[in-house]
Design a protein around this motif. Structure first.
Motif, PDB file in Angstrom:
ATOM      1  N   ALA A 149     -20.414 -14.402  -3.763  1.00 18.18           N
ATOM      2  CA  ALA A 149     -20.952 -14.807  -5.064  1.00 18.18           C
ATOM      3  C   ALA A 149     -19.877 -14.749  -6.141  1.00 18.18           C
ATOM      4  N   THR A 150     -19.026 -13.735  -6.079  1.00 19.48           N
ATOM      5  CA  THR A 150     -17.926 -13.646  -7.042  1.00 19.48           C
ATOM      6  C   THR A 150     -16.902 -14.749  -6.798  1.00 19.48           C
ATOM      7  N   LEU A 151     -16.601 -15.030  -5.530  1.00 19.42           N
ATOM      8  CA  LEU A 151     -15.685 -16.139  -5.215  1.00 19.42           C
ATOM      9  C   LEU A 151     -16.246 -17.474  -5.694  1.00 19.42           C
ATOM     10  N   GLY A 152     -17.573 -17.610  -5.660  1.00 23.89           N
ATOM     11  CA  GLY A 152     -18.191 -18.829  -6.166  1.00 23.89           C
ATOM     12  C   GLY A 152     -17.953 -19.037  -7.643  1.00 23.89           C
ATOM     13  N   HIS A 153     -17.816 -17.936  -8.409  1.00 24.86           N
ATOM     14  CA  HIS A 153     -17.478 -18.058  -9.831  1.00 24.86           C
ATOM     15  C   HIS A 153     -16.005 -18.402 -10.019  1.00 24.86           C
ATOM     16  N   LEU A 154     -15.142 -17.827  -9.188  1.00 21.28           N
ATOM     17  CA  LEU A 154     -13.708 -18.038  -9.360  1.00 21.28           C
ATOM     18  C   LEU A 154     -13.271 -19.424  -8.894  1.00 21.28           C
ATOM     19  N   VAL A 155     -13.919 -19.975  -7.870  1.00 23.08           N
ATOM     20  CA  VAL A 155     -13.462 -21.235  -7.291  1.00 23.08           C
ATOM     21  C   VAL A 155     -13.693 -22.415  -8.226  1.00 23.08           C
ATOM     22  N   VAL A 156     -14.598 -22.277  -9.195  1.00 21.29           N
ATOM     23  CA  VAL A 156     -14.838 -23.389 -10.118  1.00 21.29           C
ATOM     24  C   VAL A 156     -13.784 -23.459 -11.213  1.00 21.29           C
ATOM     25  N   THR A 157     -12.919 -22.457 -11.285  1.00 20.21           N
ATOM     26  CA  THR A 157     -11.815 -22.493 -12.244  1.00 20.21           C
ATOM     27  C   THR A 157     -10.574 -23.058 -11.564  1.00 20.21           C
ATOM     28  N   LEU A 158      -9.688 -23.631 -12.348  1.00 21.98           N
ATOM     29  CA  LEU A 158      -8.493 -24.265 -11.794  1.00 21.98           C
ATOM     30  C   LEU A 158      -7.600 -23.242 -11.115  1.00 21.98           C
ATOM     31  N   MET A 159      -7.387 -22.108 -11.757  1.00 24.62           N
ATOM     32  CA  MET A 159      -6.523 -21.075 -11.187  1.00 24.62           C
ATOM     33  C   MET A 159      -7.125 -20.482  -9.925  1.00 24.62           C
ATOM     34  N   GLY A 160      -8.439 -20.247  -9.936  1.00 23.46           N
ATOM     35  CA  GLY A 160      -9.090 -19.692  -8.759  1.00 23.46           C
ATOM     36  C   GLY A 160      -9.101 -20.642  -7.586  1.00 23.46           C
ATOM     37  N   LYS A 161      -9.310 -21.941  -7.856  1.00 22.62           N
ATOM     38  CA  LYS A 161      -9.329 -22.930  -6.774  1.00 22.62           C
ATOM     39  C   LYS A 161      -7.957 -23.064  -6.124  1.00 22.62           C
ATOM     40  N   LYS A 162      -6.904 -23.103  -6.936  1.00 24.62           N
ATOM     41  CA  LYS A 162      -5.557 -23.213  -6.376  1.00 24.62           C
ATOM     42  C   LYS A 162      -5.206 -21.995  -5.532  1.00 24.62           C
ATOM     43  N   ALA A 163      -5.571 -20.814  -6.023  1.00 25.49           N
ATOM     44  CA  ALA A 163      -5.271 -19.600  -5.256  1.00 25.49           C
ATOM     45  C   ALA A 163      -6.028 -19.571  -3.935  1.00 25.49           C
ATOM     46  N   MET A 164      -7.256 -20.073  -3.937  1.00 31.06           N
ATOM     47  CA  MET A 164      -8.040 -20.079  -2.704  1.00 31.06           C
ATOM     48  C   MET A 164      -7.512 -21.129  -1.727  1.00 31.06           C
ATOM     49  N   GLU A 165      -7.049 -22.258  -2.236  1.00 28.52           N
ATOM     50  CA  GLU A 165      -6.477 -23.288  -1.361  1.00 28.52           C
ATOM     51  C   GLU A 165      -5.200 -22.799  -0.674  1.00 28.52           C
TER      52      GLU A 165
END
Length: 448
Positions: A277-293
């Motif tokens: 659930a926390t990752l779901g909040h972070l992935v919608v941000t540009l910085m979070g999505k790039k880090a997850m990719e």
């Protein structure tokens, strides 16, 4: 020169049973005077309510009225004694907390914790008497017992009171968090984590100074990465989730290393739901999505979570994150396809929860469209492109379509057999259901 010379003398009031405090009372008596005033007010309101309850019922005869009058007087006296006892305990505890020795302070904090557990009015009343700053200061004590009782009392005072939580943050409770969790025991970690979770409900407001706090995120991350109990980690994950609801906090969470830790915790079933659930909040941000990719755990760990049939909420959250990563990103979809996501999505689309099925079908549609786009210019029957000198026989074209449809059905049937084995469905029931599904499926609904 005396400080009393510039003040007007206060004449005693003959109508009052108690004389007011002298105008030149020492500074240390002011909290006691304030406490005495609030105690008298509470006593008056309680007695007033008791008399009102006791006198609300009307009488029929003189004897019953007299009996009720006696009973009412007994009730009033009992309430009065109870009020006096509680007020005495409250006055004594607050006085010792402010002016007592360390041992007296510790005993007073235990009494305050019991009083704060009663109701919301008592908790607000204790805050008005100035106990929160003293307890916050005690939370940083080097004595383990004093620190523990102070944090426990703060937890009770913060229960359901917005004002008390704001006062704790204003008093600097976030700066009192242990900088090295190895120096505190497991119970103290859990109590600090519980208090921080309660305070993090103010994360959406400006009262939660995450940016100015240098110990909040390191404290949470150190517990999540340590060998603390699952209960303590759940509390910290709840706090992290509340912080991540504010998108402005995503940068601080990602730069502090929370993303990789959350991905690791998401593979543990007891902690997976809150981590995802926390990752779901972070992935919608540009910085979070790039880090997850760029994470080496993506997409394999998320695809593995999709196979958890006993955790439907985790399947839904994992599918949501994969949808965000794969949206308009052919590179990520290619990595997912190489990791075997299509077969897993087929299983989820048939056996998952309604929301998980919906998201799995959406992902399958992307892979189907992408596969068709890759195959069209290379091989297979081409519509609209006919070679010169090669007449088209309608009968041969029809037979070719029928043969392709049979091949596709056979491929789908094999996939369905794999799904049934993994789902442990009864053989007879699953065979009839899957055969009916294969017969009724057209090539337009295939994932390829």
């Amino acid at each position: 020169m005396s400080l009393c010379t510039s003040q007007r003398p206060i004449m005693p009031d003959s109508s009052s049973s108690s004389s007011p405090p002298p105008p030149c009372s020492p500074i240390w008596l002011l909290p006691h005077i304030k406490l005495h005033f609030f105690a008298r007010i509470r006593r008056f309101l309680r007695l007033k309510a008791a008399r009102k309850r006791c006198g609300s019922s009307g009488g029929v005869d003189v004897a019953s009225s007299t009996a009720r009058g006696v009973n009412n007087e007994v009730v009033v006296q009992a309430l009065e004694r109870e009020s006096e006892d509680e007020s005495a305990v409250l006055q004594r505890s607050v006085k010792k907390l402010h002016f007592g020795s360390w041992l007296e302070k510790e005993m007073a904090v235990k009494e305050i914790e019991k009083l704060a557990r009663e109701d919301g009015k008592t908790r607000k009343f204790l805050a008005q008497l100035g106990v929160i700053p003293v307890l916050v200061a005690m939370a940083a004590s080097e004595v383990a017992t004093q620190r523990r009782v102070a944090v426990t009392a703060l937890i009770e005072l913060a229960n359901g009171t917005y004002t008390n939580k704001a006062l704790m943050l204003e008093a600097g409770i976030l700066s009192k968090l242990p900088q090295n969790i190895d120096t505190v025991d497991e119970l103290t970690r859990r109590e600090f984590a519980e208090l921080l979770l309660s305070l993090s409900s103010l994360a959406n407001n400006t009262q939660f100074p995450l940016a100015s706090s240098e110990s909040t995120l390191p404290f949470l991350l150190s517990i999540l990465q340590s060998s603390s109990s699952v209960e303590t980690k759940e509390l910290c994950l709840g706090t992290t989730y509340n912080i991540s609801t504010v998108l402005d906090h995503a940068g601080a969470l990602v730069s502090s290393g929370f993303l990789q830790t959350l991905l690791t915790l998401s593979t543990t079933k007891e902690l997976s739901e809150k981590a995802l659930a926390t990752l779901g909040h972070l992935v919608v941000t540009l910085m979070g999505k790039k880090a997850m990719e760029n994470s080496p755990m993506v997409p394999e760990s998320l695809i593995e979570i999709l196979t958890w049939e006993d955790k439907p909420k985790c399947q839904e959250l994992s599918a949501y994150i994969l949808m965000i990563l794969g949206h308009q990103n052919s590179t990520q979809r290619e990595r997912m396809a190489k990791s075997g996501i299509v077969q897993v999505l087929l299983e989820v689309s048939l056996l998952g929860s309604p929301l998980a099925q919906k998201r799995a079908i959406k992902l399958l549609q992307w892979f189907k469209d992408e596969r068709q786009a890759n195959m069209r210019p290379h091989s297979g029957p081409q519509t609209g492109r006919i070679a010169m000198g090669s007449p088209v026989n309608p009968r041969e074209a029809q037979e070719g379509k029928k043969m392709m449809k049979n091949l596709v059905k056979q491929s789908l049937y094999k996939n369905m057999e794999v799904i049934t084995r993994r789902a442990n469905i009864a053989a007879v029931h699953s065979s009839s259901k899957l055969k009916a599904l294969v017969i009724s499926t057209s090539s337009k609904s295939l994932p390829y």
